[in-house]
Design a protein around this motif. Structure first.
Motif, PDB file in Angstrom:
ATOM      1  N   TRP A   6       0.835  -1.204   0.000  1.00 19.13           N
ATOM      2  CA  TRP A   6       0.000   0.000   0.000  1.00 19.13           C
ATOM      3  C   TRP A   6       0.872   1.257   0.000  1.00 19.13           C
ATOM      4  O   TRP A   6       0.608   2.213  -0.730  1.00 19.13           O
ATOM      5  CB  TRP A   6      -0.929  -0.016   1.208  1.00 19.13           C
ATOM      6  CG  TRP A   6      -1.480   1.340   1.559  1.00 19.13           C
ATOM      7  CD1 TRP A   6      -1.300   2.024   2.706  1.00 19.13           C
ATOM      8  CD2 TRP A   6      -2.284   2.173   0.724  1.00 19.13           C
ATOM      9  NE1 TRP A   6      -1.935   3.236   2.656  1.00 19.13           N
ATOM     10  CE2 TRP A   6      -2.553   3.355   1.444  1.00 19.13           C
ATOM     11  CE3 TRP A   6      -2.801   2.047  -0.564  1.00 19.13           C
ATOM     12  CZ2 TRP A   6      -3.309   4.397   0.937  1.00 19.13           C
ATOM     13  CZ3 TRP A   6      -3.560   3.089  -1.080  1.00 19.13           C
ATOM     14  CH2 TRP A   6      -3.811   4.239  -0.338  1.00 19.13           C
ATOM     15  N   HIS A   7       1.913   1.261   0.816  1.00 19.08           N
ATOM     16  CA  HIS A   7       2.806   2.418   0.871  1.00 19.08           C
ATOM     17  C   HIS A   7       3.492   2.632  -0.481  1.00 19.08           C
ATOM     18  O   HIS A   7       3.662   3.773  -0.936  1.00 19.08           O
ATOM     19  CB  HIS A   7       3.851   2.217   1.968  1.00 19.08           C
ATOM     20  CG  HIS A   7       4.821   3.351   2.079  1.00 19.08           C
ATOM     21  ND1 HIS A   7       4.471   4.582   2.602  1.00 19.08           N
ATOM     22  CD2 HIS A   7       6.125   3.453   1.702  1.00 19.08           C
ATOM     23  CE1 HIS A   7       5.515   5.392   2.553  1.00 19.08           C
ATOM     24  NE2 HIS A   7       6.532   4.725   2.019  1.00 19.08           N
ATOM     25  N   ARG A   8       3.876   1.538  -1.128  1.00 15.70           N
ATOM     26  CA  ARG A   8       4.532   1.625  -2.434  1.00 15.70           C
ATOM     27  C   ARG A   8       3.586   2.211  -3.485  1.00 15.70           C
ATOM     28  O   ARG A   8       3.962   3.092  -4.268  1.00 15.70           O
ATOM     29  CB  ARG A   8       4.982   0.215  -2.851  1.00 15.70           C
ATOM     30  CG  ARG A   8       5.861   0.165  -4.097  1.00 15.70           C
ATOM     31  CD  ARG A   8       6.599  -1.169  -4.170  1.00 15.70           C
ATOM     32  NE  ARG A   8       5.684  -2.293  -4.190  1.00 15.70           N
ATOM     33  CZ  ARG A   8       5.200  -2.837  -5.317  1.00 15.70           C
ATOM     34  NH1 ARG A   8       5.561  -2.350  -6.480  1.00 15.70           N
ATOM     35  NH2 ARG A   8       4.385  -3.858  -5.261  1.00 15.70           N
ATOM     36  N   LEU A   9       2.319   1.742  -3.471  1.00 11.95           N
ATOM     37  CA  LEU A   9       1.326   2.259  -4.414  1.00 11.95           C
ATOM     38  C   LEU A   9       1.036   3.732  -4.146  1.00 11.95           C
ATOM     39  O   LEU A   9       0.989   4.551  -5.068  1.00 11.95           O
ATOM     40  CB  LEU A   9       0.032   1.442  -4.305  1.00 11.95           C
ATOM     41  CG  LEU A   9      -1.170   1.957  -5.117  1.00 11.95           C
ATOM     42  CD1 LEU A   9      -0.853   1.970  -6.606  1.00 11.95           C
ATOM     43  CD2 LEU A   9      -2.413   1.114  -4.832  1.00 11.95           C
ATOM     44  N   LYS A  10       0.865   4.061  -2.876  1.00 14.03           N
ATOM     45  CA  LYS A  10       0.558   5.449  -2.510  1.00 14.03           C
ATOM     46  C   LYS A  10       1.691   6.385  -2.922  1.00 14.03           C
ATOM     47  O   LYS A  10       1.455   7.463  -3.486  1.00 14.03           O
ATOM     48  CB  LYS A  10       0.316   5.538  -1.003  1.00 14.03           C
ATOM     49  CG  LYS A  10      -0.013   6.935  -0.513  1.00 14.03           C
ATOM     50  CD  LYS A  10      -0.224   6.944   0.997  1.00 14.03           C
ATOM     51  CE  LYS A  10      -0.492   8.350   1.493  1.00 14.03           C
ATOM     52  NZ  LYS A  10      -0.675   8.383   2.973  1.00 14.03           N
TER      53      LYS A  10
END
Length: 201
Positions: free
Chosen positions: A36-40
Motif C-alpha cells: 500500500w505504501h509503495r502504491l501510494k
C-alpha cells in the motif's frame, strides 16, 4: 475532476509504472502495508510531476454545516446585541432595546437548548427589568456592565456548544469519507485514485 491533457495522462501512467518498479522488492514478496505504501508513494509522486496542481488557501473560511447555522445565527445575534449595549445610556432606552430583543432570543435559545432553562432564566424579562434595576442599588452604567457580563456567560456557552458540535460534525464527515474511500478501493479503483490524489472537487 480536474481536466488533464492527454499528454499529462500518459505521463502520469508512465510515472506510476516507473515508481512501482523503483520501489519493487527484489524477491517480489512484501507485506500488504508495504504494498500500500509503495502504491501510494508512486501515485503521489506521479501526480506531483504530471497532473495539474490544486491550490488551497489556508485563509479560506470553513463552510458552516446547514444543521449548525441556527446556533451560529444565535451566537451572532447575541454578539450584535451585546455590542449595541455600549450605545445605551439610560434605563428607559435599555428597556426598549431589551423588550425588542428578549422574546425572540429566548425562544430561539430554548428551541436549540431545551435543557438549559436555568442558564437563560437568570436574565430578567422586559417586564421585570425596572424592578431588578432598582433593587440592585447600582447606578445605570454599573448595572449595565453586570448585565453584559450575564449575557457573555450565555455567549460563552453558545460558542462552546458550537465548537463541540462542529468538531463532532468534522469527525463524522471524516469517518464517512474514509469509509467511502475504502469502499472505492475494492469497488471503484478510479474513484479511489482520484480521492487519494484530491482530484475531485
Amino acid at each position: 475532476m480536474y481536466a488533464a491533457l492527454p499528454k499529462q495522462k500518459i505521463l502520469f501512467t508512465a510515472e506510476v509504472d516507473s515508481g512501482l518498479k523503483k520501489f519493487s522488492p527484489p524477491n517480489g514478496d512484501s507485506h500488504l502495508n508495504n504494498n500500500w505504501h509503495r502504491l501510494k508513494s508512486a501515485l503521489l509522486n506521479a501526480a506531483r510531476d504530471a497532473l495539474p496542481k490544486r491550490v488551497i488557501s489556508l485563509n479560506k473560511p470553513q463552510a458552516i454545516p446547514f444543521e449548525l447555522r441556527p446556533i451560529t445565527h444565535l451566537s451572532h445575534k447575541l454578539d450584535h446585541y451585546i455590542n449595541s449595549l455600549f450605545k445605551i445610556f439610560s434605563i428607559s432606552n435599555f428597556y426598549s432595546s431589551w423588550n425588542w430583543f428578549f422574546t425572540s432570543f429566548y425562544n430561539e435559545f430554548i428551541n436549540l437548548f431545551f435543557d438549559q432553562n436555568a442558564l437563560i432564566d437568570i436574565l430578567p424579562t422586559p417586564t421585570t427589568i425596572y424592578s431588578v434595576f432598582i433593587s440592585s442599588h447600582l447606578d445605570f452604567p454599573m448595572f449595565l456592565k453586570k448585565f453584559r457580563s450575564s449575557l457573555r456567560t450565555i455567549k460563552k456557552f453558545i460558542s462552546g456548544k458550537l465548537t463541540m458540535e462542529f468538531d463532532n460534525y468534522k469527525q463524522v464527515a471524516m469517518k464517512v469519507a474514509i469509509a467511502e474511500r475504502n469502499s472505492n478501493f475494492y469497488e471503484d479503483k478510479e474513484k479511489f485514485i482520484c480521492s487519494s490524489l484530491n482530484c475531485e472537487k
